[in-house]
Write an enzyme that holds these catalytic residues in place. Structure first.
Site, PDB file in Angstrom:
ATOM      1  N   LYS A  42      38.033 -16.557 -17.600  1.00 49.87           N
ATOM      2  CA  LYS A  42      38.637 -15.480 -16.457  1.00 49.87           C
ATOM      3  C   LYS A  42      38.782 -14.715 -17.123  1.00 49.87           C
ATOM      4  O   LYS A  42      39.839 -14.921 -17.643  1.00 49.87           O
ATOM      5  CB  LYS A  42      38.517 -15.927 -15.020  1.00 49.87           C
ATOM      6  CG  LYS A  42      39.199 -14.911 -14.395  1.00 49.87           C
ATOM      7  CD  LYS A  42      37.889 -14.381 -13.444  1.00 49.87           C
ATOM      8  CE  LYS A  42      38.672 -13.423 -13.383  1.00 49.87           C
ATOM      9  NZ  LYS A  42      37.133 -11.904 -12.651  1.00 49.87           N
ATOM     10  N   SER A  43      38.979 -13.571 -17.922  1.00 52.28           N
ATOM     11  CA  SER A  43      40.285 -12.541 -18.013  1.00 52.28           C
ATOM     12  C   SER A  43      41.294 -13.003 -17.310  1.00 52.28           C
ATOM     13  O   SER A  43      41.499 -12.761 -16.586  1.00 52.28           O
ATOM     14  CB  SER A  43      39.915 -11.194 -17.973  1.00 52.28           C
ATOM     15  OG  SER A  43      38.991 -10.371 -18.637  1.00 52.28           O
ATOM     16  N   ASN A  66      29.278  -7.220  -8.237  1.00 53.94           N
ATOM     17  CA  ASN A  66      30.530  -7.900  -7.721  1.00 53.94           C
ATOM     18  C   ASN A  66      32.005  -7.138  -7.922  1.00 53.94           C
ATOM     19  O   ASN A  66      31.692  -5.864  -9.126  1.00 53.94           O
ATOM     20  CB  ASN A  66      30.725  -9.323  -8.583  1.00 53.94           C
ATOM     21  CG  ASN A  66      31.900  -9.618 -10.039  1.00 53.94           C
ATOM     22  OD1 ASN A  66      33.201  -9.102 -10.312  1.00 53.94           O
ATOM     23  ND2 ASN A  66      30.837  -9.148 -10.833  1.00 53.94           N
ATOM     24  N   LEU A  70      39.053  -8.531 -10.729  1.00 52.03           N
ATOM     25  CA  LEU A  70      40.340  -9.369 -11.930  1.00 52.03           C
ATOM     26  C   LEU A  70      41.535 -10.356 -11.401  1.00 52.03           C
ATOM     27  O   LEU A  70      42.516  -9.783 -11.051  1.00 52.03           O
ATOM     28  CB  LEU A  70      41.152  -8.057 -12.905  1.00 52.03           C
ATOM     29  CG  LEU A  70      40.263  -8.081 -13.910  1.00 52.03           C
ATOM     30  CD1 LEU A  70      40.630  -7.093 -14.476  1.00 52.03           C
ATOM     31  CD2 LEU A  70      38.863  -9.234 -14.668  1.00 52.03           C
ATOM     32  N   ASN A 124      39.224  -8.024 -22.917  1.00 53.94           N
ATOM     33  CA  ASN A 124      38.041  -7.263 -22.540  1.00 53.94           C
ATOM     34  C   ASN A 124      38.340  -6.057 -22.311  1.00 53.94           C
ATOM     35  O   ASN A 124      39.666  -5.625 -21.173  1.00 53.94           O
ATOM     36  CB  ASN A 124      37.788  -8.227 -21.188  1.00 53.94           C
ATOM     37  CG  ASN A 124      36.967  -7.115 -19.385  1.00 53.94           C
ATOM     38  OD1 ASN A 124      36.593  -6.220 -19.459  1.00 53.94           O
ATOM     39  ND2 ASN A 124      37.616  -7.681 -18.309  1.00 53.94           N
ATOM     40  N   CYS A 127      37.934  -3.138 -18.181  1.00 52.25           N
ATOM     41  CA  CYS A 127      38.502  -2.326 -16.874  1.00 52.25           C
ATOM     42  C   CYS A 127      39.135  -1.021 -16.763  1.00 52.25           C
ATOM     43  O   CYS A 127      39.685  -1.103 -17.775  1.00 52.25           O
ATOM     44  CB  CYS A 127      39.642  -3.734 -16.665  1.00 52.25           C
ATOM     45  SG  CYS A 127      41.022  -3.936 -17.803  1.00 52.25           S
ATOM     46  N   THR A 192      29.367  -6.280 -17.209  1.00 47.98           N
ATOM     47  CA  THR A 192      28.364  -5.779 -16.021  1.00 47.98           C
ATOM     48  C   THR A 192      28.242  -3.888 -16.742  1.00 47.98           C
ATOM     49  O   THR A 192      29.318  -2.942 -16.850  1.00 47.98           O
ATOM     50  CB  THR A 192      29.114  -6.129 -14.816  1.00 47.98           C
ATOM     51  OG1 THR A 192      30.303  -5.426 -14.646  1.00 47.98           O
ATOM     52  CG2 THR A 192      28.873  -7.637 -14.862  1.00 47.98           C
ATOM     53  N   GLY A 244      22.647 -11.533 -18.260  1.00 43.39           N
ATOM     54  CA  GLY A 244      21.511 -11.960 -17.610  1.00 43.39           C
ATOM     55  C   GLY A 244      20.344 -13.054 -18.415  1.00 43.39           C
ATOM     56  O   GLY A 244      19.500 -13.340 -18.194  1.00 43.39           O
ATOM     57  N   GLY A 265      25.947 -16.652 -17.937  1.00 45.83           N
ATOM     58  CA  GLY A 265      27.343 -15.696 -16.346  1.00 45.83           C
ATOM     59  C   GLY A 265      27.063 -16.311 -15.239  1.00 45.83           C
ATOM     60  O   GLY A 265      26.932 -17.469 -14.801  1.00 45.83           O
TER      61      GLY A 265
END
Ligand SMILES: Cc1cc2nc3c(=O)[nH]c(=O)nc-3n(C[C@H](O)[C@H](O)[C@H](O)COP(=O)(O)O)c2cc1C
Length: 315
Positions: A42-43, A66, A70, A124, A127, A192, A244, A265
């Site tokens: 996870k980031s 979602n 974070l 990532n 964000c 996403t 996906g 994922g």
């Protein structure tokens, strides 16, 4: 099925996707993490964060939204608990880092990049960029480049740096090129897509944060398209593909489009063994199609088809 990804040789081509299995502990009862290419964590950010308000998940017909925002314990806790746990297990860790400013990314790279057991950093950049009042780094080639260049400078040369791209841009190739020119060793795609659901009973947005990130089967064609476009434009740049993937054939599509490895994922929420199952199914699908090695399939959909098939004439 070894899978070279930038300067590392992963022993297998399927990884977890960031944010869908924390640092791997939850998956441990369901699969052998060492059989995966790596666990993408996870980031992590510098400080602990509680994330966005609830509700922050919504179902859609073929995917989910979602707006976790974070949530996480911060880098100190990650280094004290999660990374040692992955190391003890013998699992490879691709550590995802996220920040609100270039300096935060740089500080994270410095804290994490040189730690034992870090196979690669995934940056990532999808964000919001606090420095630019909420704009997303990955949506601006110059902002994306400044993050990647800062991270690359502070990460040991032996550790590949992957830029995680957003599909929510006009030209993903332009952003990909900016990241590579700034020093990224490879690209992860896709994060996403920004989406929204409205509850028709309450007449309000279903998520407290109003918009959220769409993932799952609905986004797969977008992921295949992004991987295809970037592979065509930058054929030598390693790509970790995701979006996906639920089956081995889904993974094969990304590989044929040009992914050197694949992350799983959203499928993990419904089937925690999905990453390893996908890997088994992918191995079988490759054998059935006569590929001697996994790497022979990477980007194969770009190759010239035999003339009769290309013209649509049955063989
Ligand atoms: C609940 C959830 C949390 C996520 N958190 C992160 C994250 O922390 N960092 C990141 O780079 N991507 C995050 N993602 C995006 C996934 O890593 C992946 O890029 C995306 O979901 C597409 O793959 P999938 O359809 O297989 O889930 C998250 C996705 C979901 C569903």
């Amino acid at each position: 099925m070894t899978a070279p990804l930038a300067s590392v040789d992963l022993p297998a081509p399927v990884l977890t996707a960031s944010g869908c299995a924390a640092a791997g502990r939850e998956l441990d009862p369901f699969l052998d993490l060492t059989e995966l290419g790596a666990v993408v964590t996870k980031s992590i950010m510098l400080e602990p964060r509680s994330g966005r308000a609830t509700p922050r998940m919504a179902e859609t017909p073929s995917g989910m939204l979602n707006s976790i925002g974070l949530q996480g314990p911060g880098v100190a806790s990650f280094l004290a608990h999660d990374l040692p746990w992955l190391r003890e297990r013998g699992a490879r860790a691709v550590v995802s880092v996220a920040g609100g400013s270039v300096d935060e990314y740089a500080a994270l790279a410095e804290r994490v990049g040189g730690e034992e057991g870090v196979t690669a950093l995934e940056v990532n950049i999808s964000c919001p960029n606090v420095e630019s009042r909420g704009q997303v780094f990955a949506c601006d080639p110059a902002a994306a480049a400044s993050v990647l260049s800062a991270v690359r400078r502070r990460t040991p040369a032996r550790v590949p740096v992957l830029a995680k791209l957003s599909p929510d841009v006009t030209d993903i190739v332009e952003v990909a090129r900016a990241c590579v020119d700034a020093g990224a060793d490879g690209l992860s795609m896709i994060n996403t897509l920004l989406g929204m659901v409205i509850d028709t009973d309450t007449l309000r947005p279903a998520l407290a944060g109003v918009t959220g990130g769409l993932s799952g089967p609905a986004v797969r064609p977008v992921a295949v398209r992004c991987v295809w476009q970037v592979r065509a434009a930058l054929p030598d740049v390693p790509i970790l593909g995701m979006g996906g993937v639920r089956t081995g054939l889904d993974a094969l599509q990304l590989v044929l489009a040009g992914a050197d490895a694949v992350s799983v994922g959203t499928a993990t929420f419904n089937d925690p063994s999905a990453p390893l199952r996908v890997q088994r199914e992918l191995r079988q699908a490759l054998a059935e199609r006569g590929f001697a090695r996994f790497t022979d399939a990477v980007g194969a959909a770009h190759h010239q088809l035999p003339r009769r098939r290309a013209e649509g004439v049955p063989a």
